[in-house]
Write a protein that holds these residues in place. Structure first.
Motif, PDB file in Angstrom:
ATOM      1  N   ALA A 139       0.883  -1.183  -0.027  1.00 60.58           N
ATOM      2  CA  ALA A 139      -0.090  -0.119   0.112  1.00 60.58           C
ATOM      3  C   ALA A 139       0.836   1.349   0.007  1.00 60.58           C
ATOM      4  O   ALA A 139       0.626   2.120  -0.556  1.00 60.58           O
ATOM      5  N   LEU A 140       2.013   1.314   0.727  1.00 64.91           N
ATOM      6  CA  LEU A 140       2.834   2.595   0.653  1.00 64.91           C
ATOM      7  C   LEU A 140       3.365   2.519  -0.531  1.00 64.91           C
ATOM      8  O   LEU A 140       3.564   3.693  -1.158  1.00 64.91           O
ATOM      9  N   ALA A 141       3.897   1.523  -1.183  1.00 60.57           N
ATOM     10  CA  ALA A 141       4.530   1.604  -2.310  1.00 60.57           C
ATOM     11  C   ALA A 141       3.695   2.156  -3.462  1.00 60.57           C
ATOM     12  O   ALA A 141       3.939   2.880  -4.431  1.00 60.57           O
ATOM     13  N   SER A 142       2.303   1.771  -3.117  1.00 60.90           N
ATOM     14  CA  SER A 142       1.137   2.377  -4.364  1.00 60.90           C
ATOM     15  C   SER A 142       1.007   3.760  -4.093  1.00 60.90           C
ATOM     16  O   SER A 142       0.941   4.368  -5.102  1.00 60.90           O
ATOM     17  N   ILE A 143       0.973   4.399  -2.918  1.00 65.38           N
ATOM     18  CA  ILE A 143       0.823   5.718  -2.608  1.00 65.38           C
ATOM     19  C   ILE A 143       2.145   6.536  -3.164  1.00 65.38           C
ATOM     20  O   ILE A 143       1.816   7.704  -3.836  1.00 65.38           O
ATOM     21  N   LEU A 144       3.271   5.979  -2.974  1.00 66.03           N
ATOM     22  CA  LEU A 144       4.389   6.665  -3.708  1.00 66.03           C
ATOM     23  C   LEU A 144       4.486   6.729  -5.006  1.00 66.03           C
ATOM     24  O   LEU A 144       4.870   7.804  -5.668  1.00 66.03           O
ATOM     25  N   GLU A 149       5.063   9.826  -7.979  1.00 64.76           N
ATOM     26  CA  GLU A 149       5.892   9.531  -9.106  1.00 64.76           C
ATOM     27  C   GLU A 149       7.178   9.066  -8.900  1.00 64.76           C
ATOM     28  O   GLU A 149       7.986   9.334  -9.568  1.00 64.76           O
ATOM     29  N   GLU A 150       7.266   8.219  -7.958  1.00 68.67           N
ATOM     30  CA  GLU A 150       8.686   7.958  -7.474  1.00 68.67           C
ATOM     31  C   GLU A 150       8.878   6.545  -7.877  1.00 68.67           C
ATOM     32  O   GLU A 150       8.257   5.670  -7.785  1.00 68.67           O
ATOM     33  N   ARG A 151       9.954   6.615  -8.788  1.00 67.07           N
ATOM     34  CA  ARG A 151      10.446   5.291  -9.152  1.00 67.07           C
ATOM     35  C   ARG A 151      11.051   4.253  -8.293  1.00 67.07           C
ATOM     36  O   ARG A 151      11.073   3.089  -8.873  1.00 67.07           O
ATOM     37  N   HIS A 152      11.636   4.697  -7.071  1.00 68.84           N
ATOM     38  CA  HIS A 152      11.938   3.630  -6.191  1.00 68.84           C
ATOM     39  C   HIS A 152      11.024   3.359  -5.085  1.00 68.84           C
ATOM     40  O   HIS A 152      11.199   3.325  -3.723  1.00 68.84           O
ATOM     41  N   ALA A 153       9.786   3.527  -5.412  1.00 69.69           N
ATOM     42  CA  ALA A 153       8.587   3.573  -4.512  1.00 69.69           C
ATOM     43  C   ALA A 153       8.734   2.110  -3.759  1.00 69.69           C
ATOM     44  O   ALA A 153       8.547   2.099  -2.373  1.00 69.69           O
ATOM     45  N   ARG A 154       9.136   1.111  -4.301  1.00 68.13           N
ATOM     46  CA  ARG A 154       8.885  -0.434  -3.552  1.00 68.13           C
ATOM     47  C   ARG A 154      10.297  -0.201  -2.593  1.00 68.13           C
ATOM     48  O   ARG A 154      10.333  -0.909  -1.407  1.00 68.13           O
ATOM     49  N   LYS A 155      11.334   0.324  -3.014  1.00 65.86           N
ATOM     50  CA  LYS A 155      12.482   0.500  -2.056  1.00 65.86           C
ATOM     51  C   LYS A 155      12.332   1.106  -1.000  1.00 65.86           C
ATOM     52  O   LYS A 155      12.793   0.760   0.300  1.00 65.86           O
ATOM     53  N   GLY A 181      18.502   6.344   3.943  1.00 66.26           N
ATOM     54  CA  GLY A 181      19.492   5.113   4.242  1.00 66.26           C
ATOM     55  C   GLY A 181      19.080   4.228   3.114  1.00 66.26           C
ATOM     56  O   GLY A 181      19.682   3.216   3.383  1.00 66.26           O
ATOM     57  N   ALA A 182      18.192   4.217   2.263  1.00 71.42           N
ATOM     58  CA  ALA A 182      17.818   3.084   1.305  1.00 71.42           C
ATOM     59  C   ALA A 182      18.499   3.209   0.211  1.00 71.42           C
ATOM     60  O   ALA A 182      18.676   2.449  -0.800  1.00 71.42           O
ATOM     61  N   PHE A 183      19.603   4.461   0.125  1.00 70.32           N
ATOM     62  CA  PHE A 183      20.381   4.693  -0.919  1.00 70.32           C
ATOM     63  C   PHE A 183      21.574   5.005  -0.718  1.00 70.32           C
ATOM     64  O   PHE A 183      21.904   5.289   0.451  1.00 70.32           O
ATOM     65  N   PRO A 184      22.468   4.905  -1.723  1.00 75.65           N
ATOM     66  CA  PRO A 184      23.740   5.190  -1.437  1.00 75.65           C
ATOM     67  C   PRO A 184      24.077   6.695  -1.261  1.00 75.65           C
ATOM     68  O   PRO A 184      23.104   7.461  -1.823  1.00 75.65           O
ATOM     69  N   PRO A 185      25.025   7.210  -0.522  1.00 75.55           N
ATOM     70  CA  PRO A 185      25.060   8.609  -0.039  1.00 75.55           C
ATOM     71  C   PRO A 185      25.231   9.556  -1.229  1.00 75.55           C
ATOM     72  O   PRO A 185      24.680  10.632  -1.207  1.00 75.55           O
ATOM     73  N   ALA A 186      25.814   9.009  -2.138  1.00 73.97           N
ATOM     74  CA  ALA A 186      25.999   9.872  -3.411  1.00 73.97           C
ATOM     75  C   ALA A 186      24.658  10.277  -4.021  1.00 73.97           C
ATOM     76  O   ALA A 186      24.441  11.161  -4.948  1.00 73.97           O
ATOM     77  N   ILE A 187      23.542   9.176  -4.017  1.00 69.28           N
ATOM     78  CA  ILE A 187      22.238   9.493  -4.697  1.00 69.28           C
ATOM     79  C   ILE A 187      21.322  10.312  -3.879  1.00 69.28           C
ATOM     80  O   ILE A 187      20.466  10.959  -4.393  1.00 69.28           O
ATOM     81  N   THR A 203      12.262  13.738  -1.210  1.00 70.55           N
ATOM     82  CA  THR A 203      11.335  15.148  -1.545  1.00 70.55           C
ATOM     83  C   THR A 203       9.647  14.279  -2.063  1.00 70.55           C
ATOM     84  O   THR A 203       8.809  14.841  -1.627  1.00 70.55           O
ATOM     85  N   LYS A 204       9.957  13.267  -3.068  1.00 78.96           N
ATOM     86  CA  LYS A 204       8.624  12.860  -3.465  1.00 78.96           C
ATOM     87  C   LYS A 204       7.936  11.936  -2.621  1.00 78.96           C
ATOM     88  O   LYS A 204       6.726  11.756  -2.640  1.00 78.96           O
ATOM     89  N   THR A 205       8.608  11.400  -1.512  1.00 78.36           N
ATOM     90  CA  THR A 205       7.780  10.686  -0.576  1.00 78.36           C
ATOM     91  C   THR A 205       6.968  11.538   0.069  1.00 78.36           C
ATOM     92  O   THR A 205       5.949  11.113   0.403  1.00 78.36           O
ATOM     93  N   PHE A 206       7.555  12.862   0.589  1.00 80.81           N
ATOM     94  CA  PHE A 206       6.818  13.854   1.493  1.00 80.81           C
ATOM     95  C   PHE A 206       5.530  14.389   0.618  1.00 80.81           C
ATOM     96  O   PHE A 206       4.698  14.399   1.028  1.00 80.81           O
ATOM     97  N   GLN A 207       5.906  14.371  -0.758  1.00 75.45           N
ATOM     98  CA  GLN A 207       4.698  15.091  -1.703  1.00 75.45           C
ATOM     99  C   GLN A 207       3.790  13.885  -1.822  1.00 75.45           C
ATOM    100  O   GLN A 207       2.427  14.248  -1.689  1.00 75.45           O
ATOM    101  N   ALA A 208       3.978  12.846  -1.848  1.00 75.63           N
ATOM    102  CA  ALA A 208       3.041  11.384  -2.070  1.00 75.63           C
ATOM    103  C   ALA A 208       2.044  11.479  -1.008  1.00 75.63           C
ATOM    104  O   ALA A 208       1.054  11.336  -1.073  1.00 75.63           O
ATOM    105  N   LEU A 209       2.849  11.623   0.323  1.00 76.04           N
ATOM    106  CA  LEU A 209       1.982  11.476   1.646  1.00 76.04           C
ATOM    107  C   LEU A 209       1.232  12.708   1.822  1.00 76.04           C
ATOM    108  O   LEU A 209      -0.156  12.458   2.214  1.00 76.04           O
ATOM    109  N   ARG A 210       1.603  13.796   1.425  1.00 77.73           N
ATOM    110  CA  ARG A 210       0.642  15.030   1.755  1.00 77.73           C
ATOM    111  C   ARG A 210      -0.408  14.939   0.736  1.00 77.73           C
ATOM    112  O   ARG A 210      -1.536  15.308   1.171  1.00 77.73           O
ATOM    113  N   ILE A 211      -0.125  14.679  -0.373  1.00 81.51           N
ATOM    114  CA  ILE A 211      -1.319  14.529  -1.381  1.00 81.51           C
ATOM    115  C   ILE A 211      -2.561  13.228  -0.948  1.00 81.51           C
ATOM    116  O   ILE A 211      -3.695  13.620  -1.123  1.00 81.51           O
TER     117      ILE A 211
END
Length: 324
Positions: A139-144, A149-155, A181-187, A203-211
């Motif tokens: 469900a969280l991945a679906s929202i993201l 429009e988060e490409r890494h929603a499942r991660k 923490g789910a991504f390398p520091p450079a990302i 940023t996109k995670t916060f946007q998705a939750l707000r919407i």
């Protein structure tokens, strides 16, 4: 942000709609929730339930709205997203004998509007902490995906579920750290906004939750239908959006697309022809054919100087149309 002069729909994505139902069932089945209230993000570090844009407030694209709205003396204007009141104040200060009707669900905005009026029981909803700590990974991945429009929603969803097993996620910085923490520091700061500034990976995670929590797309569609019903022929509609999902909805509404069943309508950039039907839901206040004549064919964006002075408006888009 809607303006018109001269006067409950389910979630837009099937998976997100199921997530909403699941969330409501879980919240209704327990006596102790993580939080309660109007279900908006606040400006503190808590994943809380109050959102208020505190003064001083700088209205976005103010001169463009005043220009295209073209309010005349003694006309009636409906400001359907009062917010900080910047646009309404400008209208009242520049147009003689104008009447402004202001709407907003935010209690703080209502308080500001009452103060402004002197000068010249909202329902509880789930908040972001409820979503983050209650819904399952799918469900969280679906929202993201649907609202960020988060490409890494499942991660990201997987990282959230793992983190909350240790401790509930109750603060914005905590959630941002979990996502990072789910991504390398450079990302973490690899993304850039429209000003070419580095944007955090969350940023996109916060946007998705707000919407999702604020039900923004459905609220916007309802407002557009009300505007279509309330405006007289020749009345003007100005709509400012702040992200692509909102702008696509407004664009397709003005073009006469069938948005009467939003839970089956996807606002992808490449809309399929099978969805390009005329409006048919008379109960929603939307007529069977397009009722709008665009004042400008292309969307209006803030000028560079305006963006430098008011960076929060960098993603704003203004669409203007006449009611036929």
């Amino acid at each position: 942000m809607l303006f018109i002069s001269n006067i409950m729909i389910w979630k837009t994505n099937p998976a997100a709609r199921r997530a909403w139902r699941s969330l409501m069932l879980r919240l209704n089945s327990t006596t102790a929730g993580l939080s309660s209230g109007p279900g908006f993000w606040d400006r503190s570090d808590r994943l809380s339930c109050v959102s208020a844009e505190k003064p001083p407030h700088t209205p976005v694209m103010l001169k463009e709205v005043l220009h295209y709205l073209d309010v005349q003396p003694a006309q009636v204007v409906l400001d359907m997203t009062f917010g900080g009141g910047g646009h309404t104040k400008a209208i009242l200060n520049t147009i003689p004998e104008v009447t402004v009707l202001a709407l907003d669900r935010d209690p703080t905005a209502i308080s500001l509007a009452q103060q402004l009026a002197k000068e010249h029981s909202y329902p509880d909803m789930p908040c972001a902490a409820d979503v983050v700590n209650t819904l399952d990974q799918q469900a969280l991945a679906s929202i993201l995906t649907a609202y960020g429009e988060e490409r890494h929603a499942r991660k990201i969803a997987s990282a959230i579920v793992e983190a909350r097993r240790v401790n509930p996620i109750t603060r914005t910085q905590q959630l941002a750290s979990v996502v990072a923490g789910a991504f390398p520091p450079a990302i973490v700061y690899a993304r850039k906004d429209r000003l070419q500034r580095r944007a955090h990976i969350a940023t996109k995670t916060f946007q998705a939750l707000r919407i999702f929590v604020n039900d923004e797309l459905n609220e916007l569609h309802t407002g557009l239908c009300v505007a279509q019903s309330a405006l007289k022929p020749g009345g003007r509609l100005c709509v400012i959006t702040f992200h692509s999902l909102e702008d696509r909805l407004v664009k397709r509404f003005l073009q006469g697309h069938d948005l009467s069943n939003l839970d089956q309508y996807h606002f992808s950039q490449n809309q399929q022809g099978s969805r390009k039907k005329k409006l048919v839901d008379e109960n929603s206040g939307c007529n069977k054919s397009p009722n709008w004549l665009p004042v400008k064919r292309k969307v209006v964006s803030p000028e560079k100087d305006d963006v430098r002075e008011n960076p929060r408006g960098r993603s704003a888009k203004l669409r203007i149309a006449l009611r036929q």
